[in-house]
Design an enzyme around this catalytic site. Structure first.
Site, PDB file in Angstrom:
ATOM      1  N   SER A  72      -7.566  -1.787   6.177  1.00 49.21           N
ATOM      2  CA  SER A  72      -8.566  -0.739   6.359  1.00 49.21           C
ATOM      3  C   SER A  72      -9.303  -0.456   5.071  1.00 49.21           C
ATOM      4  O   SER A  72      -8.804  -0.713   3.970  1.00 49.21           O
ATOM      5  CB  SER A  72      -7.889   0.540   6.844  1.00 49.21           C
ATOM      6  OG  SER A  72      -7.439   0.348   8.156  1.00 49.21           O
ATOM      7  N   GLU A 103       0.836  -1.194   0.000  1.00 52.58           N
ATOM      8  CA  GLU A 103       0.000   0.000   0.000  1.00 52.58           C
ATOM      9  C   GLU A 103       0.874   1.247   0.000  1.00 52.58           C
ATOM     10  O   GLU A 103       0.398   2.349   0.226  1.00 52.58           O
ATOM     11  CB  GLU A 103      -0.946  -0.001   1.202  1.00 52.58           C
ATOM     12  CG  GLU A 103      -0.251   0.027   2.560  1.00 52.58           C
ATOM     13  CD  GLU A 103      -1.186   0.479   3.664  1.00 52.58           C
ATOM     14  OE1 GLU A 103      -1.471   1.690   3.709  1.00 52.58           O
ATOM     15  OE2 GLU A 103      -1.619  -0.370   4.468  1.00 52.58           O
ATOM     16  N   HIS A 145      -3.046  -9.744  11.969  1.00 53.65           N
ATOM     17  CA  HIS A 145      -2.471  -8.496  11.476  1.00 53.65           C
ATOM     18  C   HIS A 145      -2.197  -7.654  12.726  1.00 53.65           C
ATOM     19  O   HIS A 145      -3.077  -7.492  13.566  1.00 53.65           O
ATOM     20  CB  HIS A 145      -3.447  -7.783  10.537  1.00 53.65           C
ATOM     21  CG  HIS A 145      -3.055  -6.368  10.282  1.00 53.65           C
ATOM     22  ND1 HIS A 145      -1.820  -6.041   9.782  1.00 53.65           N
ATOM     23  CD2 HIS A 145      -3.701  -5.192  10.503  1.00 53.65           C
ATOM     24  CE1 HIS A 145      -1.730  -4.728   9.695  1.00 53.65           C
ATOM     25  NE2 HIS A 145      -2.850  -4.190  10.122  1.00 53.65           N
ATOM     26  N   CYS A 176      -3.570  -2.925   4.438  1.00 53.75           N
ATOM     27  CA  CYS A 176      -2.707  -4.031   4.866  1.00 53.75           C
ATOM     28  C   CYS A 176      -3.151  -5.384   4.315  1.00 53.75           C
ATOM     29  O   CYS A 176      -2.542  -6.409   4.625  1.00 53.75           O
ATOM     30  CB  CYS A 176      -2.666  -4.077   6.392  1.00 53.75           C
ATOM     31  SG  CYS A 176      -2.253  -2.490   7.118  1.00 53.75           S
ATOM     32  N   LYS A 198      -6.321  -7.558  22.549  1.00 54.64           N
ATOM     33  CA  LYS A 198      -7.774  -7.339  22.586  1.00 54.64           C
ATOM     34  C   LYS A 198      -8.487  -8.267  21.603  1.00 54.64           C
ATOM     35  O   LYS A 198      -9.603  -8.722  21.854  1.00 54.64           O
ATOM     36  CB  LYS A 198      -8.101  -5.879  22.244  1.00 54.64           C
ATOM     37  CG  LYS A 198      -7.684  -4.903  23.322  1.00 54.64           C
ATOM     38  CD  LYS A 198      -8.099  -3.493  22.960  1.00 54.64           C
ATOM     39  CE  LYS A 198      -7.555  -2.504  23.980  1.00 54.64           C
ATOM     40  NZ  LYS A 198      -7.967  -1.142  23.754  1.00 54.64           N
ATOM     41  N   THR A 231       3.077   3.765  15.707  1.00 53.02           N
ATOM     42  CA  THR A 231       2.555   2.509  15.150  1.00 53.02           C
ATOM     43  C   THR A 231       3.037   2.292  13.706  1.00 53.02           C
ATOM     44  O   THR A 231       2.392   1.600  12.931  1.00 53.02           O
ATOM     45  CB  THR A 231       1.004   2.431  15.239  1.00 53.02           C
ATOM     46  OG1 THR A 231       0.425   3.505  14.478  1.00 53.02           O
ATOM     47  CG2 THR A 231       0.525   2.532  16.662  1.00 53.02           C
ATOM     48  N   SER A 289     -10.772   2.871  13.431  1.00 56.50           N
ATOM     49  CA  SER A 289     -10.040   1.729  12.852  1.00 56.50           C
ATOM     50  C   SER A 289      -9.963   0.574  13.841  1.00 56.50           C
ATOM     51  O   SER A 289     -10.019  -0.591  13.444  1.00 56.50           O
ATOM     52  CB  SER A 289      -8.639   2.151  12.386  1.00 56.50           C
ATOM     53  OG  SER A 289      -7.761   2.315  13.470  1.00 56.50           O
ATOM     54  N   ASN A 319       4.336  -2.034  12.845  1.00 58.92           N
ATOM     55  CA  ASN A 319       3.360  -2.393  11.818  1.00 58.92           C
ATOM     56  C   ASN A 319       4.060  -2.398  10.465  1.00 58.92           C
ATOM     57  O   ASN A 319       4.648  -1.396  10.064  1.00 58.92           O
ATOM     58  CB  ASN A 319       2.197  -1.392  11.814  1.00 58.92           C
ATOM     59  CG  ASN A 319       1.039  -1.857  10.929  1.00 58.92           C
ATOM     60  OD1 ASN A 319       1.122  -2.911  10.283  1.00 58.92           O
ATOM     61  ND2 ASN A 319      -0.040  -1.093  10.907  1.00 58.92           N
TER      62      ASN A 319
HETATM   63  N1  ACO Z   1       0.916   3.588  30.483  1.00 57.96           N
HETATM   64  C1  ACO Z   1       0.243   2.495  30.047  1.00 57.96           C
HETATM   65  N2  ACO Z   1      -0.777   2.578  29.155  1.00 57.96           N
HETATM   66  C2  ACO Z   1      -1.104   3.782  28.680  1.00 57.96           C
HETATM   67  C3  ACO Z   1      -0.455   4.960  29.101  1.00 57.96           C
HETATM   68  C4  ACO Z   1       0.602   4.829  30.056  1.00 57.96           C
HETATM   69  N3  ACO Z   1       1.289   5.865  30.482  1.00 57.96           N
HETATM   70  N4  ACO Z   1      -1.022   6.009  28.477  1.00 57.96           N
HETATM   71  C5  ACO Z   1      -1.993   5.513  27.645  1.00 57.96           C
HETATM   72  N5  ACO Z   1      -2.038   4.178  27.792  1.00 57.96           N
HETATM   73  C6  ACO Z   1      -2.881   3.237  27.061  1.00 57.96           C
HETATM   74  C7  ACO Z   1      -4.326   3.654  26.898  1.00 57.96           C
HETATM   75  O1  ACO Z   1      -5.088   3.354  28.066  1.00 57.96           O
HETATM   76  C8  ACO Z   1      -4.718   2.817  25.699  1.00 57.96           C
HETATM   77  O2  ACO Z   1      -4.870   1.463  26.077  1.00 57.96           O
HETATM   78  P1  ACO Z   1      -6.322   0.777  26.080  1.00 57.96           P
HETATM   79  O3  ACO Z   1      -6.815   0.836  24.672  1.00 57.96           O
HETATM   80  O4  ACO Z   1      -6.088  -0.591  26.571  1.00 57.96           O
HETATM   81  O5  ACO Z   1      -7.115   1.625  27.002  1.00 57.96           O
HETATM   82  C9  ACO Z   1      -3.470   2.835  24.832  1.00 57.96           C
HETATM   83  O6  ACO Z   1      -2.404   3.216  25.708  1.00 57.96           O
HETATM   84  C10 ACO Z   1      -3.523   3.805  23.665  1.00 57.96           C
HETATM   85  O7  ACO Z   1      -3.782   5.084  24.154  1.00 57.96           O
HETATM   86  P2  ACO Z   1      -5.004   5.979  23.619  1.00 57.96           P
HETATM   87  O8  ACO Z   1      -4.885   7.306  24.293  1.00 57.96           O
HETATM   88  O9  ACO Z   1      -6.281   5.234  23.733  1.00 57.96           O
HETATM   89  O10 ACO Z   1      -4.790   6.088  22.057  1.00 57.96           O
HETATM   90  P3  ACO Z   1      -3.916   7.078  21.193  1.00 57.96           P
HETATM   91  O11 ACO Z   1      -4.601   8.374  21.053  1.00 57.96           O
HETATM   92  O12 ACO Z   1      -2.518   7.085  21.644  1.00 57.96           O
HETATM   93  O13 ACO Z   1      -3.958   6.347  19.757  1.00 57.96           O
HETATM   94  C11 ACO Z   1      -4.048   4.597  18.176  1.00 57.96           C
HETATM   95  C12 ACO Z   1      -3.717   4.952  19.620  1.00 57.96           C
HETATM   96  C13 ACO Z   1      -5.516   4.917  17.890  1.00 57.96           C
HETATM   97  C14 ACO Z   1      -3.810   3.125  17.983  1.00 57.96           C
HETATM   98  C15 ACO Z   1      -3.114   5.429  17.238  1.00 57.96           C
HETATM   99  O14 ACO Z   1      -1.796   5.053  17.487  1.00 57.96           O
HETATM  100  C16 ACO Z   1      -3.419   5.232  15.770  1.00 57.96           C
HETATM  101  O15 ACO Z   1      -4.285   5.895  15.214  1.00 57.96           O
HETATM  102  N6  ACO Z   1      -2.670   4.288  15.065  1.00 57.96           N
HETATM  103  C17 ACO Z   1      -2.884   4.019  13.642  1.00 57.96           C
HETATM  104  C18 ACO Z   1      -4.177   3.283  13.369  1.00 57.96           C
HETATM  105  C19 ACO Z   1      -4.102   1.804  13.616  1.00 57.96           C
HETATM  106  O16 ACO Z   1      -3.040   1.227  13.752  1.00 57.96           O
HETATM  107  N7  ACO Z   1      -5.280   1.134  13.640  1.00 57.96           N
HETATM  108  C20 ACO Z   1      -5.342  -0.293  13.790  1.00 57.96           C
HETATM  109  C21 ACO Z   1      -6.047  -1.038  12.677  1.00 57.96           C
HETATM  110  S1  ACO Z   1      -5.814  -0.350  11.069  1.00 57.96           S
HETATM  111  C22 ACO Z   1      -4.151  -0.497  10.623  1.00 57.96           C
HETATM  112  O17 ACO Z   1      -3.551  -1.511  10.742  1.00 57.96           O
HETATM  113  C23 ACO Z   1      -3.479   0.682  10.091  1.00 57.96           C
END
Ligand code: ACO
Length: 474
Positions: free
Chosen positions: A362, A86, A250, A120, A259, A162, A212, A329
């Site tokens: 996605s 991609e 994936h 992906c 999860k 990521t 996502s 990733n």
């Molecule tokens: N210590 C431990 N855990 C922590 C801490 C800390 N200090 N701070 C945050 N966390 C945890 C959160 O509780 C959360 O865990 P949970 O989901 O079990 O509650 C996790 O860290 C992530 O934190 P968030 O604030 O919820 O999310 P964030 O705004 O950082 O974004 C995300 C995470 C959405 C995955 C972002 O990195 C992203 O958009 N990535 C790209 C999209 C993606 O990969 N999607 C997956 C499928 S599609 C694909 O493969 C592209």
């Protein structure tokens, strides 16, 4: 010929990822994120990335050349070559055509297949194309070759940790040690804007991270239900997590994998509560009446199901997490990097085991399918595959960049994306011998690559190979 083929699947695999990487703990401190957010919150250890010397074309040239050489495969015996990616470098010219240089040199231009793209999922589409070809009446007795290659980079912000980068090559044919159980596929495809790349001037995606995550889990549920139902129809008995030895997902980041497995455990509970044991049954019972939508948002369910699934996760999923946690990733290569992490363990103990795979791209496209691991004949045996992969040595030979240097590299790559008329830096010291690298892009956007040989380069305005022959960039 094709309809008679048995145990069609993966005969040989190799993986390449850049030696350049950034430590997630250092990155979270640099980004001002709270301590543990990237390492525990996302579950990631390290992230590979391409410098200006590498891209999806160079990585795929490296991994294909390496696979053919290490398994002793004659390039004339490849009849189909499919690429999943991609990472857009050219909107018309496929990455596959770049790889043709390896085969043209041996007089083989009779190779079907081009690139498949859907986030992906493109690698899985490429893999299915090759497997279907070998199983079909148009198969001519030669091998299929699948390449998954991506550089996953995000703009500054929560998605940046990521990222990752890698290329995987898989040789496809009959009597494979990694045999497809083709009949058990479960697929879910839909239209959604969770992650997409509408801005063709930028390598970065537009991403709705939270959406996502939910889309991924909904697709997982749907694929699992379909996979189970096909299994049940064909085998005459119910499928549950105990019917597989390993799961590979994936893996955008490890927390989502944790999860996901917990979600499958909850699915088993909903389909047959007694299949999960008394203790888990009691703990999950309060969530049994949630609607589908409610269950994706319920944090208590997420925590409880991860807790009750933990011991099964440790045996069935944890072995697949090594490379995704260390490299990040890898988009199309991510699922297959999870799979090869399992092979890296004890290949002799894997004989007869089933691995269930979940592919997600996605937009969205997703499929659950399975492999059965078998004895194979050298060089196409599980033990030789593990030996060729040499995962630990590859991880150990990496160079950890500071977050500052990583950010500086991302800035340079932003500048270079879609650019012409430049040469890359002359320092190749971090590349392993055998690695292909970009030397320049000319005024007509034509890209030129060279291969590092030993400690010295055979570098020119065209691609040079170890055997000394020269191929023009056309
Ligand atoms: N210590 C431990 N855990 C922590 C801490 C800390 N200090 N701070 C945050 N966390 C945890 C959160 O509780 C959360 O865990 P949970 O989901 O079990 O509650 C996790 O860290 C992530 O934190 P968030 O604030 O919820 O999310 P964030 O705004 O950082 O974004 C995300 C995470 C959405 C995955 C972002 O990195 C992203 O958009 N990535 C790209 C999209 C993606 O990969 N999607 C997956 C499928 S599609 C694909 O493969 C592209």
């Amino acid at each position: 010929m094709g309809s008679q083929q048995k145990d069609v699947g993966i005969l040989a695999v190799d993986i390449y990822f850049p030696r350049t990487c950034v430590d997630q703990e250092a990155l979270e401190a640099h980004d001002g994120a709270s301590k543990g957010k990237y390492t525990i919150g996302l579950g990631q250890d390290c992230m590979a990335f391409c410098t200006e010397l590498e891209d999806v074309i160079s990585m795929s040239l490296t991994v294909v050349t390496s696979l053919l050489k290490k398994y002793g495969v004659d390039p004339r015996l490849i009849g189909r070559l499919e690429v999943g990616s991609e990472t857009v470098i050219d909107k018309s010219k496929s990455i596959k055509t770049w790889l043709m240089q390896i085969f043209e040199e041996h007089g083989n231009t009779d190779i079907e297949g081009v690139d498949s793209t859907n986030a992906c999922y493109g690698g899985t589409a490429a893999l299915f194309n090759c497997v279907n070809w070998v199983e079909s009446s148009s198969w001519d007795g030669r091998y299929g070759l699948v390449v998954c290659t991506d550089s996953a980079v995000y703009a500054e912000g929560p998605a940046r940790p990521t990222g990752g980068a890698a290329a995987i090559a898989m040789l496809i044919g009959p009597n494979a040690p990694i045999a497809f159980e083709s009949k058990f596929r479960g697929t879910h495809m839909a239209h959604v804007y969770d992650f997409y790349k509408p801005n063709l001037a930028s390598e970065y995606p537009v991403v709705d991270g939270k959406l996502s995550q939910t889309c991924y889990l909904m697709a997982l549920d749907s694929c699992y239900r379909r996979f189970c139902s096909k299994y049940e129809k064909l085998e005459g008995k119910q499928f549950s997590l105990s019917d597989t030895d390993y799961f590979a997902f994936h893996s955008p980041y490890n927390k989502l994998v944790q999860k996901s497995f917990a979600r499958l455990y909850f699915n088993d509970f909903l389909r047959n509560a007694s299949s999960v044991g008394k203790d888990a049954m009691e703990k999950l019972e309060p969530f049994s009446s949630l609607s589908g939508d409610e269950s994706y948002q319920n944090r208590d369910l997420e925590k409880v199901s991860q807790l009750v699934a933990k011991s099964l996760y440790d045996t069935k999923v944890q072995p697949s997490t090594l490379l995704p946690k260390q490299v990040g990733n890898m988009y199309t290569a991510s699922l297959y990097a999870a799979f090869v992490s399992i092979l890296d363990g004890k290949p002799s103990a894997l004989r007869g085991k089933r691995v269930v795979m979940f592919s997600y791209g996605s937009g969205l496209s997703s499929t659950m399918f399975s492999f059965r691991l078998r004895d194979g004949q050298h060089p196409f045996s599980l033990s030789n595959i593990a030996c060729v992969l040499n995962v630990s040595a590859k991880l150990d030979s990496r160079h950890v960049f500071s977050p500052e240097k990583f950010v500086e590299t991302m800035k340079l790559m932003e500048h270079r994306y879609g650019a012409k008329d430049f040469v890359t830096c002359s320092d190749k010291s971090l590349l392993a011998p055998g690695t292909f690298y970009l030397t320049k892009v000319d005024s007509m956007y034509r890209r030129y690559y060279a291969q590092k040989v030993g400690d010295t380069d055979k570098c020119s305005t065209a691609i040079s190979h170890e055997n000394g022959s020269l191929l023009n960039g056309h």
